[in-house]
Design an enzyme around this catalytic site. Structure first.
Site, PDB file in Angstrom:
ATOM      1  N   PHE A   1     -17.345 -12.729 108.093  1.00  0.00           N
ATOM      2  CA  PHE A   1     -18.374 -11.699 107.984  1.00  0.00           C
ATOM      3  C   PHE A   1     -18.291 -11.072 106.600  1.00  0.00           C
ATOM      4  O   PHE A   1     -17.265 -11.188 105.920  1.00  0.00           O
ATOM      5  CB  PHE A   1     -18.127 -10.614 109.050  1.00  0.00           C
ATOM      6  CG  PHE A   1     -19.262 -10.427 110.014  1.00  0.00           C
ATOM      7  CD1 PHE A   1     -19.756 -11.501 110.738  1.00  0.00           C
ATOM      8  CD2 PHE A   1     -19.836  -9.178 110.213  1.00  0.00           C
ATOM      9  CE1 PHE A   1     -20.793 -11.318 111.654  1.00  0.00           C
ATOM     10  CE2 PHE A   1     -20.871  -8.991 111.123  1.00  0.00           C
ATOM     11  CZ  PHE A   1     -21.345 -10.053 111.850  1.00  0.00           C
TER      12      PHE A   1
ATOM     13  N   GLN B   1     -26.652   3.286 106.891  1.00  0.00           N
ATOM     14  CA  GLN B   1     -26.622   1.857 106.576  1.00  0.00           C
ATOM     15  C   GLN B   1     -27.941   1.181 106.942  1.00  0.00           C
ATOM     16  O   GLN B   1     -28.387   1.270 108.084  1.00  0.00           O
ATOM     17  CB  GLN B   1     -25.494   1.160 107.335  1.00  0.00           C
ATOM     18  CG  GLN B   1     -25.427  -0.332 107.029  1.00  0.00           C
ATOM     19  CD  GLN B   1     -24.140  -0.946 107.536  1.00  0.00           C
ATOM     20  OE1 GLN B   1     -24.009  -1.247 108.712  1.00  0.00           O
ATOM     21  NE2 GLN B   1     -23.184  -1.122 106.649  1.00  0.00           N
TER      22      GLN B   1
ATOM     23  N   HIS C   1     -29.263  -2.321 107.437  1.00  0.00           N
ATOM     24  CA  HIS C   1     -28.772  -3.689 107.599  1.00  0.00           C
ATOM     25  C   HIS C   1     -29.711  -4.605 106.817  1.00  0.00           C
ATOM     26  O   HIS C   1     -30.922  -4.458 106.904  1.00  0.00           O
ATOM     27  CB  HIS C   1     -28.771  -4.061 109.087  1.00  0.00           C
ATOM     28  CG  HIS C   1     -27.981  -5.292 109.410  1.00  0.00           C
ATOM     29  ND1 HIS C   1     -28.391  -6.547 109.036  1.00  0.00           N
ATOM     30  CD2 HIS C   1     -26.810  -5.463 110.054  1.00  0.00           C
ATOM     31  CE1 HIS C   1     -27.488  -7.437 109.444  1.00  0.00           C
ATOM     32  NE2 HIS C   1     -26.515  -6.801 110.064  1.00  0.00           N
TER      33      HIS C   1
ATOM     34  N   LEU D   1     -32.542  -6.498 114.951  1.00  0.00           N
ATOM     35  CA  LEU D   1     -31.422  -7.042 114.187  1.00  0.00           C
ATOM     36  C   LEU D   1     -31.333  -8.571 114.206  1.00  0.00           C
ATOM     37  O   LEU D   1     -31.508  -9.202 115.235  1.00  0.00           O
ATOM     38  CB  LEU D   1     -30.119  -6.472 114.746  1.00  0.00           C
ATOM     39  CG  LEU D   1     -28.854  -6.817 113.951  1.00  0.00           C
ATOM     40  CD1 LEU D   1     -28.909  -6.194 112.570  1.00  0.00           C
ATOM     41  CD2 LEU D   1     -27.626  -6.343 114.697  1.00  0.00           C
TER      42      LEU D   1
ATOM     43  N   GLU E   1     -25.445 -10.693 111.143  1.00  0.00           N
ATOM     44  CA  GLU E   1     -24.794 -11.125 109.914  1.00  0.00           C
ATOM     45  C   GLU E   1     -24.072 -12.459 110.109  1.00  0.00           C
ATOM     46  O   GLU E   1     -23.781 -13.169 109.155  1.00  0.00           O
ATOM     47  CB  GLU E   1     -23.781 -10.035 109.515  1.00  0.00           C
ATOM     48  CG  GLU E   1     -23.156 -10.194 108.161  1.00  0.00           C
ATOM     49  CD  GLU E   1     -22.470  -8.900 107.712  1.00  0.00           C
ATOM     50  OE1 GLU E   1     -22.904  -7.805 108.122  1.00  0.00           O
ATOM     51  OE2 GLU E   1     -21.508  -8.999 106.945  1.00  0.00           O
TER      52      GLU E   1
ATOM     53  N   ARG F   1     -22.836  -4.955 103.211  1.00  0.00           N
ATOM     54  CA  ARG F   1     -24.241  -4.821 103.592  1.00  0.00           C
ATOM     55  C   ARG F   1     -25.078  -4.007 102.609  1.00  0.00           C
ATOM     56  O   ARG F   1     -26.250  -4.300 102.386  1.00  0.00           O
ATOM     57  CB  ARG F   1     -24.332  -4.180 104.975  1.00  0.00           C
ATOM     58  CG  ARG F   1     -23.889  -5.128 106.059  1.00  0.00           C
ATOM     59  CD  ARG F   1     -23.859  -4.450 107.410  1.00  0.00           C
ATOM     60  NE  ARG F   1     -23.528  -5.438 108.438  1.00  0.00           N
ATOM     61  CZ  ARG F   1     -23.277  -5.130 109.700  1.00  0.00           C
ATOM     62  NH1 ARG F   1     -23.298  -3.860 110.102  1.00  0.00           N
ATOM     63  NH2 ARG F   1     -22.996  -6.071 110.577  1.00  0.00           N
TER      64      ARG F   1
ATOM     65  N   HIS G   1     -29.782   0.873 110.514  1.00  0.00           N
ATOM     66  CA  HIS G   1     -28.895   0.250 111.476  1.00  0.00           C
ATOM     67  C   HIS G   1     -27.776   1.161 111.964  1.00  0.00           C
ATOM     68  O   HIS G   1     -27.383   1.097 113.126  1.00  0.00           O
ATOM     69  CB  HIS G   1     -28.286  -0.989 110.815  1.00  0.00           C
ATOM     70  CG  HIS G   1     -27.418  -1.816 111.715  1.00  0.00           C
ATOM     71  ND1 HIS G   1     -27.878  -2.321 112.902  1.00  0.00           N
ATOM     72  CD2 HIS G   1     -26.139  -2.239 111.592  1.00  0.00           C
ATOM     73  CE1 HIS G   1     -26.906  -3.029 113.482  1.00  0.00           C
ATOM     74  NE2 HIS G   1     -25.833  -2.978 112.716  1.00  0.00           N
TER      75      HIS G   1
ATOM     76  N   ARG H   1     -20.199   0.840 106.056  1.00  0.00           N
ATOM     77  CA  ARG H   1     -19.374   0.185 107.066  1.00  0.00           C
ATOM     78  C   ARG H   1     -19.467  -1.332 106.928  1.00  0.00           C
ATOM     79  O   ARG H   1     -20.549  -1.877 106.736  1.00  0.00           O
ATOM     80  CB  ARG H   1     -19.848   0.584 108.466  1.00  0.00           C
ATOM     81  CG  ARG H   1     -19.131  -0.151 109.575  1.00  0.00           C
ATOM     82  CD  ARG H   1     -19.555   0.327 110.951  1.00  0.00           C
ATOM     83  NE  ARG H   1     -20.923  -0.027 111.303  1.00  0.00           N
ATOM     84  CZ  ARG H   1     -21.301  -1.231 111.746  1.00  0.00           C
ATOM     85  NH1 ARG H   1     -20.438  -2.221 111.840  1.00  0.00           N
ATOM     86  NH2 ARG H   1     -22.569  -1.451 112.066  1.00  0.00           N
TER      87      ARG H   1
END
Lengths: 258, 617
Positions: free
Chosen positions: B136, B253, B255, B269, B272, B328, B394, B429
């Site tokens: 990730f 955040q 995304h 979403l 990722e 991100r 997100h 994050r």
């Protein structure tokens, strides 16, 4: 691309109700839940509808759309003719709370009666080992999003209120099968599935499998194998003999009845 | 005495004014990953525990988490350990994280994952039969324990089944509108919560000396979001009103990969994991553009050619990671720039392509939910064609300021865990760090709350009748206005303004304008009215949630206006790049004296001890 959609939505509560007509502007890329939200925002602020993710992942927005049990968020308007009236009613098997929202507490009661997973003790820091092909059987059942559409269409309870006491329904047969196929689980729940959960009342008409939005093969992969295992235990003279001479059904090897 | 159908709780119908009254040691608000884990911990520590949640049990936003749980178990890469995870987390958050939270998180995450397995979770496996771990963004090693791309569902179901098994009471479809405090002592210790059943509109009071907020985030204040309707910032607002403080609220955040088409799913979403498993980003010219956006901060660890990037998936020792797997915030900004430069896709996104890079079998096995989601909702076969994606709101890094070890806020007896708490993730994050955060700090909050209550003995804080009357009056206020404004239109306008003015790229003028707009919305909200009666009335529910959304939106806009730099999830067009002075402080939000707006105070970051500093030399 916008057009005017005719909808008929059930409005009412446990004392009764009726289908009401709404005209609402929609676009072809939208889903039934979008149309209902627009009715709510512009015409009927108190229209009750249960939903969360609008992505087919939480299983909250189950209803009957033109008579078919579906998730409202996964039902695309482009599947209908623009001139077609879309009728949405609450799930029939559960008591209505208000409008499209039903009281699904039946399922939560059944969940409380279920046995849980029983694994051997693990020492701190120790890692359990299971092979991918062994976890895959249970993984299919754990895809369940608890939309309760299978419970809604199951004719054992859909038209027979009195069966609800003795019957857990397809969603919970999945749970029995999942635990039974767990590679490390130590409990034997066959007796319980048959007696307390009413597995024997299912006569495998596959209605549950047909409506599952996750495409879980509820009947073929969970209910039928569970029924076979229960039958093995009860009637099979070979199993009886095997038990006597120490050769046991490997799926239930070393498991303790709970 | 009657029992409630869902919870089995006793209901005192005879209570004055129709208010149900219950007594517990610990009340957990929210039934996502953090709330369930906290409740399990509190219960196991001996506290009589209840969970109160807005939806049915098992429907919380955690079910939408896809990729996995970050934990340095070392199942694929033995070189991985908590120190590497800690370093990745701090760097991903641009060093604004609470170092102690990041340390505890990295150290305890592996055991929390193994515990889920003890409770019945079935994770995907490595060839050796251990829990599989996937790549990730921002994580040096493949570290995310996962179940296909539906890890959140597995986590919710496992915790839900555990909570039911051990017999924790759950108040489902029940919304908390006020925290109740004992005013007699002067310090305002927690005394309970005021709530209403969504089904009946009946009020509920739960007396409890410890309250754990686990209400998740704030995403529903933005138009394009991956968040579900519940994400209205309830816990953030409840904490502020009770006298607790929020930190890092300017960091939201976006995304990088949300769906952009059709309109019905805009913002939804796209995990990722698509990039972790080999997917790449392309613009309308077919260019793999992320190589143009590698910031200096990550140059040393990011591949600068396609060849090296492609080799990395199989050989991490001799190659650097692909730029698609930058944190991100970096990827979202890059996508935003490409779209603004006119190199976007047909529907205003850019292309995410895994079809040309992996076999259809691999894609269907590793990303079954994504395959299903695009097939069902967009008529796109992701094994054959690229996806169109764009940034979507997100996650909020900001939240209730808590003690790192105990998760207790500035208010005695009030705890916060998961997305509603702040500090752990700094300014940004990393993917996968959310699910592990929920488990690590959910457990810590539950244990601390139980210990606090055990230490109280008989001397419990008391709820005042005055506060009960105020709670009732405030909750039914929207019914007493005739011909006022519809809450749905106020919500719609708030979402549009937050998206336009407090979005991914911010400027002083727009943020100042946003604050003015929010003031006007607050005025409009005072005179909103709702139709119908109290039984399952979504219009009324929204009217109550809106108060929280407005307060939290103000906190975000105000903090974003004050922070004159760009860092992580906060990008200022007029102050590009980080500023070391700002990098040394948090902005703390508290409720102003009028009780309806917020104020800001800067506060230095807690200093990191030398034995941890060495990881960043």
């Amino acid at each position: 691309m916008a057009y005017n959609l005719k909808m008929r939505l059930w409005r009412g509560d446990k004392s009764g109700g009726e289908l009401k007509d709404y005209d609402v502007e929609v676009e072809r890329g939208e889903v039934v839940l979008d149309a209902i939200h627009r009715v709510q925002a512009t015409q009927a602020g108190d229209l009750a509808v249960r939903w969360n993710c609008k992505a087919g992942k939480c299983g909250s927005c189950s209803a009957e759309i033109n008579g078919r049990p579906r998730l409202m968020c996964m039902c695309r308007l482009s599947d209908f003719e623009e001139s077609e009236t879309i009728t949405v009613t609450p799930m029939r098997t559960f008591p209505v709370i208000r409008d499209l929202v039903t009281d699904v507490s039946f399922n939560y009661k059944k969940a409380r009666q279920l046995p849980s997973v029983e694994l051997p003790e693990r020492k701190p820091g120790e890692k359990r080992t299971m092979m991918q092909e062994d976890v895959e059987r249970g993984q299919e059942f754990r895809k369940c999003i608890e939309c309760f559409l299978c419970q809604n269409v199951c004719h054992v309870v859909r038209d027979h209120e009195d069966n609800k006491e003795a019957f857990s329904g397809p969603r919970f047969f999945l749970r029995f099968a999942e635990l039974d196929m767990h590679p490390l689980d130590t409990a034997d729940r066959r007796e319980r599935a048959q007696q307390a959960a009413g597995l024997g009342m299912c006569n495998i008409t596959k209605c549950c499998t047909e409506v599952c939005p996750e495409g879980i093969h509820i009947t073929d992969n969970a209910i039928i194998p569970m029924k076979e295992r229960v039958v093995d235990k009860k009637y099979d003279p070979l199993v009886w003999l095997g038990n006597k001479i120490g050769i046991r059904n490997k799926d239930n090897d070393g498991r303790t009845p709970v | 005495m009657a029992r409630h159908e869902m919870t089995g709780n006793e209901m005192s119908y005879y209570a004055e004014g129709g208010i149900e009254r219950h007594q517990y040691d610990v009340v957990v608000v929210g039934a996502g990953g953090a709330g369930l884990r906290a409740a399990i911990a509190a219960h196991e520590a001996g506290a009589n525990t209840a969970i109160v949640c807005k939806s049915l049990l098992g429907k919380a936003h955690t079910v939408m988490a896809e990729g996995g749980i970050a934990a340095a178990m070392g199942n694929r890469w033995p070189e991985d350990n908590w120190e590497v995870h800690f370093r990745d987390t701090m760097r991903g958050g641009k060093m604004l994280n609470n170092w102690r939270m990041a340390q505890l998180h990295a150290q305890e995450a592996p055991e929390r994952v193994l515990e889920l397995e003890d409770w019945g979770a079935l994770f995907d496996r490595t060839d050796d039969g251990l829990i599989s771990q996937r790549d990730f963004g921002g994580h040096r090693y493949a570290r995310l324990a996962h179940v296909g791309d539906r890890t959140g569902l597995e986590m919710i179901r496992t915790l839900q089944q555990r909570a039911v098994q051990i017999g924790i009471d759950v108040f489902m479809e029940c919304t908390v509108t006020d925290l109740l405090q004992d005013r007699s002592s002067g310090e305002g210790r927690m005394a309970g919560v005021f709530a209403y059943w969504r089904e009946t509109g009946r009020f509920v009071v739960i007396d409890a000396p410890a309250v754990i907020l686990a209400t998740g985030g704030i995403g529903k204040s933005f138009k394009v979001t991956s968040n579900s309707w519940e994400y209205t910032g309830d816990g953030h607002a409840l904490a502020l009103r009770a006298g607790a403080k929020l930190i890092n609220m300017e960091f939201v955040q976006f995304h990088p990969t949300g769906m952009v088409w059709p309109p019905s799913v805009k913002g939804l979403l796209v995990t990722e994991s698509v990039r972790g498993d080999g997917g790449i980003l392309k613009n309308s010219e077919g260019k793999r553009f992320m190589f143009d956006y590698i910031p200096d901060f990550f140059k040393a660890e990011t591949a600068d050619t396609e060849e090296e990037a492609d080799r990395w998936y199989d050989d991490k020792k001799n190659n650097r990671r692909p730029p698609e797997l930058l944190p991100r915030d970096e990827v979202a900004r890059a996508i935003n720039s490409e779209i603004k430069a006119g190199r976007g896709s047909e529907h205003g996104g850019i292309y995410l392509d895994i079809a040309s890079r992996r076999t259809p079998e691999f894609i269907r096995k590793r990303l079954p939910s994504m395959y299903h989601q695009f097939k069902e909702l967009a008529d796109v076969d992701i094994t054959a064609e690229p996806m169109e994606i764009g940034p979507t709101c997100h996650y909020v890094m900001g939240g209730v300021e808590v003690d790192a070890d105990s998760q207790e806020s500035a208010v005695t007896g009030l705890y916060a865990a998961g997305e509603v708490s702040g500090g752990m993730h700094g300014s940004n994050r990393l993917g996968g760090n959310s699910l592990s955060d929920l488990l690590v700090f959910g457990r810590r909050a539950g244990e601390s709350a139980a210990a606090y209550v055990a230490g109280l003995g008989e001397a419990r804080p008391a709820v005042s009748d005055e506060d009960l009357r105020a709670g009732q009056w405030s909750a039914v206020a929207p019914f007493s206005v005739d011909g006022g404004e519809n809450p749905y239109s106020i919500q719609h306008d708030l979402q549009q303004k937050m998206n336009d003015l407090v979005g991914i790229i911010r400027t002083e003028a727009e943020l100042a304008q946003a604050l003015e707009e929010i003031e006007q919305l607050k005025v409009r909200a005072k005179s909103m009215s709702v139709d119908g009666h109290r039984q399952y009335n979504p219009g009324w529910h929204l009217a109550l949630d809106l108060r929280n959304m407005l307060l939290v939106s103000e906190a975000i806009a105000k903090a974003a206006l004050a922070r004159q730099e760009s860092r992580g999830g906060h990008t200022r067009d007029d102050f590009p790049g980080p500023n070391p002075e700002w990098g040394a402080k948090n902005l703390v939000v508290s409720l102003a004296d009028d009780g309806e707006s917020v104020m800001l105070n800067p506060q230095p970051l807690p200093p990191m001890p030398d034995d941890l500093k060495k990881f960043f030399d």
